[in-house]
Structures are given as C-alpha cells and as structure tokens.
Design an enzyme around this catalytic site. Structure first.
Site, short mmCIF file in Angstrom:
data_model
loop_
_atom_site.label_atom_id
_atom_site.label_comp_id
_atom_site.label_asym_id
_atom_site.label_seq_id
_atom_site.Cartn_x
_atom_site.Cartn_y
_atom_site.Cartn_z
CG HIS A 20 -2.33 -1.18 1.11
ND1 HIS A 20 -2.81 -1.63 0.34
CD2 HIS A 20 -2.52 -1.85 2.15
CE1 HIS A 20 -3.07 -2.04 0.22
NE2 HIS A 20 -3.60 -3.66 1.72
CD GLU A 36 -2.92 -17.06 -22.69
OE1 GLU A 36 -2.04 -15.68 -23.10
OE2 GLU A 36 -3.47 -17.19 -22.66
CG ASP A 46 0.70 -18.07 -20.99
OD1 ASP A 46 1.83 -18.45 -19.95
OD2 ASP A 46 0.17 -17.31 -20.71
CB CYS A 67 -1.97 -7.99 -24.67
SG CYS A 67 -2.31 -9.62 -24.47
C1 PEP Z 1 0.23 -13.21 -22.01
O1 PEP Z 1 -0.23 -14.59 -21.63
O2 PEP Z 1 1.48 -12.71 -23.30
C2 PEP Z 1 -0.38 -12.35 -21.22
C3 PEP Z 1 -0.66 -10.80 -21.61
O3 PEP Z 1 -1.25 -12.84 -20.25
P1 PEP Z 1 -0.22 -12.72 -19.03
O4 PEP Z 1 0.66 -11.89 -19.05
O5 PEP Z 1 -1.54 -12.70 -18.64
O6 PEP Z 1 -1.00 -14.59 -19.09
MG MG Z 2 -1.07 -15.48 -20.99
#
Ligand code: PEP
Ligand code: MG
Length: 588
Positions: free
Chosen positions: A197, A441, A465, A512
């Site tokens: 926090h 992924e 992933d 992402c």
């Molecule tokens: C990923 O696997 O690239 C992803 C964005 O998901 P996480 O990192 O939450 O598994």
């Molecule tokens: Mg992932």
C-alpha cells in the site's frame, strides 16, 4: 556490499522510480504493550461489550481517516482502508478472540492480540505477494485496536519536522496516510513489494522508494546520509562525491528523457507516414485505469481480472465485479476496454485460494483459465453477466484467455449467449453487439487461427505465454531465462502468421504480452502488421514516442530483414539498431 570508497550499497526492489538524497529518519517499531490478566469468566459479557465498543471507536477512526484521504489525496487511496474495515468486521477474527478469552480466561484485548498475531504469522508465510501484504493490514488494525483499548489514539505516530528519507520495517497504510508527504524524500523498507500500500501511495505521489531490503532497519541509523535509486532498487549509504556527481547527471538525464517522452503523450499514436497504431494499457485493477489514461493510453487492451479473485476469500459476486468493470468503462468512455475473463492458474498463483483446486504439478499446462471457466460455468457466467452489464457504460469488449481450439471458443460463446439470456430475463440492459476476442497464446491456436477467426471479432496475441509454449521455456525459471527469446525466428514467423490470418478474415490483431511494451521490439511487431499494442501504463510514453518518430515503411523493411535472418541475436541486434536510430533524439 561495501565499496572501496566507504560506501555501502544495498540492493532491494525498485518500487517507485526516482532518485533522492538525504538523511534518514528511522522509524523504530513501536512495541505495543498489551495488558494481560485473568478475568472472572462470569464477567465475560462485559468484556465482549468493551470489545464491541472499541471496535466501534476504531471503525469511526478509520472511516474518518478514509474521508480525509478521499478529500486530500484521492478516492483510490482512500479505498486502501476498505481492507482495514473488512478486517475489523471479520466475524471469524471476532469470534475466535471471544473463544480465546473463554478458553484462556484472559482479558479480551490479550485474547484479541494473540489471535491477531496468529493471523499475521499465517499471512506472512503465504507464498503470494498480494496475500502477504494483507498481513500489514491486519497488523495495522490490531495495533489500532490495542491502542484504543488503552484509550490512546495512535494518530500521527510519525512526525517529520525536516525533509527526510523514511526507513521502516514496513509502512502501514495508517502511517502513510498520516505522514506529511511533503517532508518525505524517499521510502526504504525491510518488507514490501511493488503492490504494498505504501508503495502504491509513493508511486502516485512520485516519491522514490526501494522496498524488500529485509534488514535495512538494523543496518541503518537515523541521521545517516543515503542516496536512493528507485529506478534500480539501490540504497547507497554515505555516497562518495563521485557517486553523487554521477547520480546528479543521471537524474538530469532521466528527467529530460521522461519530459521529452511526455511531449507527445496526448497526441495520436501515429507513425510519421500516417499509420495509426492503437496504444492501449494493460491493467490489473480499476485503480490503474486513471493512471493509464493520464499516460496517453487509447483504452485498455488487457484488463487482467484475476486481481479481483486473488484478493478475495471467495469468488467475488457479480455486483462486485460489475462495479469494477463499470468504473474502468466510465473512465475510458468511447475508447475500448478489453476485459479478459478469469485466467487463474499458471503464474497467477492459486495455491492460497481455498476455493480454487489444489496446486498441480504442472500448472502452466494445467487446469487454468478458460479450462477452469468452462467447467465452473457458474463462476464464468457470473463474470460474463458483470461484463455485459458494464458494457452499457462505455466501449467494453470481452476476451477469453488460453483458447487452444474452436471447440473452447464456441463453448465460451454459448455460455455468453446464456448469460445474455439470463440478463434479458432479469430485464437488464447490455450491449447486444459486444465484441468478443480470443487470446492467441497457445501454439495450436496460432496454427488454426483461420478456424478461430470465424468465431470471434478480434485476436490478441499473448506473447508471454506464446513464447513459453513455442520454445518450451518456463517463463518464470531464471536458469533458462536467457533462452526466452522473443526474436527467435519461430516466434516471429508465428506472430506474422497469426496477424496475416486475422487480416485475411478481416479481424484486428493486437499484441498484449510484455513484448509489446519493449521499445526495442515494438518496430518489429508493427512491421509484422500488428494493429494494436497493449502495454503497462508506465511503458506507454516511450512506445508512443517511438511510434511518432518512425515510419511504418521502415518497420516493414525491418521485419522483412528479420524474417530473412535465422539467428535470434542477429535479429535482436537489428531491432536494437533501429531503436537507437529512432529514439536517439529523445536521449540527447
Ligand atoms: C500473455 O500471456 O502474453 C498475456 C498477456 O497474458 P498473461 O501474462 O496474463 O498470461
Ligand atoms: Mg497469458
């Protein structure tokens, strides 16, 4: 570590960026003395009454602090105290304290203190950063309650008369709320993590912080001069003239670099030859949405909803989730907010969630994410209903993690239809046309993207992933971390094929994973055809600056040249050269 010039350097966790130099104010843990005596158990109702009265007083104090913080700082920081109020209202803790009193014959404050200590020890030992942090909440509440039993108010324990660097075992939310922040040059703690926090508050107030040093309080003294480097997580005790000069220069460089990056933050994310690349934020809580917007995000490309679950002792209900999603949707208005359904399991530790299946021997390949949701349809549908209900407050899209083939996607969409029907029966409104995306992924999904594209409206490539499954590298294992190479030709060809498949089916493809937030790799992804990048809020200014300072045509050439090269290091070197050529003017 001692150095030749008499400096001592401690390495901790870089929790809040920035550099500061000053004298230490060491906060000694104030030991609380808890009166302990035997009571006549025929008077136990009086003790319980005394307990209830103190809990009430404590509740009023915390609510008052919360209101002050909401007025003086922000609603988000005030919300930190919700966790304290929950501890205060925890029936298990209250009832266990009363049972302890009955069992031991001790006065209620001694019984409450003993039970509180047991909770703190249990939470302290949990192998999950977020849950371990809850020990601080309990410690803070126990301390406040015990002070109130003694009739002492513990407000303003820390009073700084001069500007100082605070060094403490831990900084509780109450402490950080009652300290005069204008006097704090920096924060150093033994405990803590990036989600503490006090660190959340430090970051929002731009106070440099280094945490997790373990024994800083026993090695540092009040009055010591230290330099803290919140970028690298270093604390340098008695820095030499040379170090101070070096850091003086570094600080100026950081400041001018950050300033330059922010110049275009509110301008469009567009290359010099007019290619628009949507730059979105990865967030883990509704609280992060506001910060993401301030850094110039065009929306949210990945809302990791696990935080709602990891912090709870049971599955959060539909309303609780709805409020969180609605908040983010309202912040971003017409800009997209992609909510990813539950991805518990794998690296998102579930071992401490009593309601989640027990730990598996191979969690990354196990019962996680969509696999869990398709079995526990009650949990999944309640999340889907919450997302749908929030969709009327902005531009929400939903996305499923860990899709391996069309059956899962079709099954998930059927449950989404059921969730819609249930809402219609309840008379609730939602966006009937809400877009549905699939994360790509898992290698099998990448190979049969054509089948998946028919069942959804967009793809989002999760490189974290995808890379681990493609190269067979556990993304958490530091012994093989050097083999985790995003520029492996197998990875780049796979990304290109996913993007081409998506485009052939007229759907947008975003990225992402962390790769999208690494400015060295961003031109490659854009050259391969990515339409959107979703990155952590703090990474947005650098990525946007780079996009604004390069041409799309150059990135296409870079990608072509990378695809013709077969060694990962060579491709990385090309990408790094490209980055240096285009980012060079921000560094100068
Ligand atoms: C990923 O696997 O690239 C992803 C964005 O998901 P996480 O990192 O939450 O598994
Ligand atoms: Mg992932």
């Amino acid at each position: 570590m001692d150095t030749e010039n008499g400096e001592e350097v401690f390495q901790g966790i870089a929790a809040s960026p920035g550099i500061s130099y000053g004298q230490i104010f060491l906060i000694k843990q104030i030991e609380i003395e808890v009166p302990s005596y035997q009571i006549d158990l025929s008077r136990k109702d009086e003790e319980v009454q005394r307990f209830e009265q103190v809990l009430l007083t404590t509740r009023q104090q915390i609510t008052k602090i919360q209101q002050e913080i909401a007025t003086n700082l922000s609603e988000d920081e005030a919300r930190i105290f919700d966790a304290h109020l929950l501890v205060l209202e925890d029936q298990v803790l209250i009832e266990e304290s009363i049972r302890e009193m009955e069992k031991t014959g001790l006065n209620i404050e001694a019984a409450f203190y003993a039970v509180g200590q047991r909770y703190i020890t249990a939470f302290d030992q949990i192998d999950d950063e977020y849950l371990r942090e809850r020990a601080s909440d309990i410690r803070d509440v126990v301390r406040r309650v015990v002070h109130n039993f003694a009739g002492r108010n513990q407000e303003n324990i820390i009073q700084l008369l001069e500007e100082r660097i605070l060094v403490s075992h831990d900084i509780s939310p109450s402490d950080s709320a009652t300290i005069d922040h204008s006097k704090i040059l920096g924060i150093v703690t033994d405990l803590g993590s990036k989600t503490s926090h006090a660190v959340i508050v430090a970051r929002s107030m731009k106070i440099p912080a280094v945490v997790g040093l373990r024994d800083a309080t026993s090695r540092l003294q009040s009055g010591d001069w230290v330099l803290i480097d919140g970028y690298e997580g270093l604390v340098i005790v008695r820095p030499s003239e040379d170090t101070l000069n070096l850091y003086g220069k570094l600080e100026l460089e950081h400041k001018s670099f950050e300033k330059k990056l922010l110049t275009g933050a509110q301008l469009p994310s567009e290359t010099q030859d007019g290619k628009k690349i949507k730059l979105l934020a990865n967030i883990e809580s509704a609280d992060e949405a506001m910060a993401a917007q301030e850094t110039g995000a065009d929306g949210v490309g990945l809302f990791r909803t696990e935080f709602l679950f990891l912090g709870a002792s049971g599955f959060p209900d539909e309303d609780e989730q709805f409020l969180a999603y609605k908040r983010v949707a309202e912040i971003f208005k017409s800009q997209p907010v992609i909510i990813r359904t539950l991805d518990l399991g794998g690296d998102k530790s579930s071992a401490n969630l009593t309601y989640f299946p027990e730990q598996e021997s191979n969690p990354f390949l196990g019962f996680r994410a969509i696999r869990f949701c398709l079995k526990h349809t009650d949990v999944f549908k309640s999340q889907l209903r919450a997302v749908l209900r929030a969709s009327v407050f902005g531009n929400i899209k939903v996305m499923y993690p860990m899709i391996s083939g069309p059956e899962e996607l079709i099954h998930a969409n059927a449950l989404l239809d059921e969730a819609k029907e249930e809402l219609r029966e309840r008379g609730e409104t939602f966006d009937e046309e809400m877009s549905v995306g699939s994360m790509i992924e898992i290698p099998s999904a990448a190979v049969i993207g054509d089948l998946l594209a028919k069942e959804c409206d967009f793809f989002s490539i999760g490189t974290n992933d995808l890379i681990q499954y493609l190269i067979a590298i556990d993304r958490l294992n530091d012994r093989i971390a050097h083999l985790y190479e995003p520029t492996h030709l197998g990875v780049l060809r796979t990304i290109k094929s996913i993007i081409d498949t998506g485009h052939a089916h007229k759907i947008q493809v975003g990225v992402c994973g962390e790769m999208a937030g690494d400015p060295i790799l961003v031109p490659l992804l854009i050259g391969l055809g990515a339409d959107e990048l979703s990155v952590s809020p703090s990474g947005i200014p650098a990525v946007k600056y780079l996009i604004q300072n390069m041409k799309f045509s150059e990135t296409v050439k870079l990608a072509e040249s990378a695809l013709a090269c077969h060694d990962a290091k060579g491709i990385y070197a090309q990408a790094k050269d490209f980055y240096e050529q285009h980012m060079g003017n921000a560094n100068s």
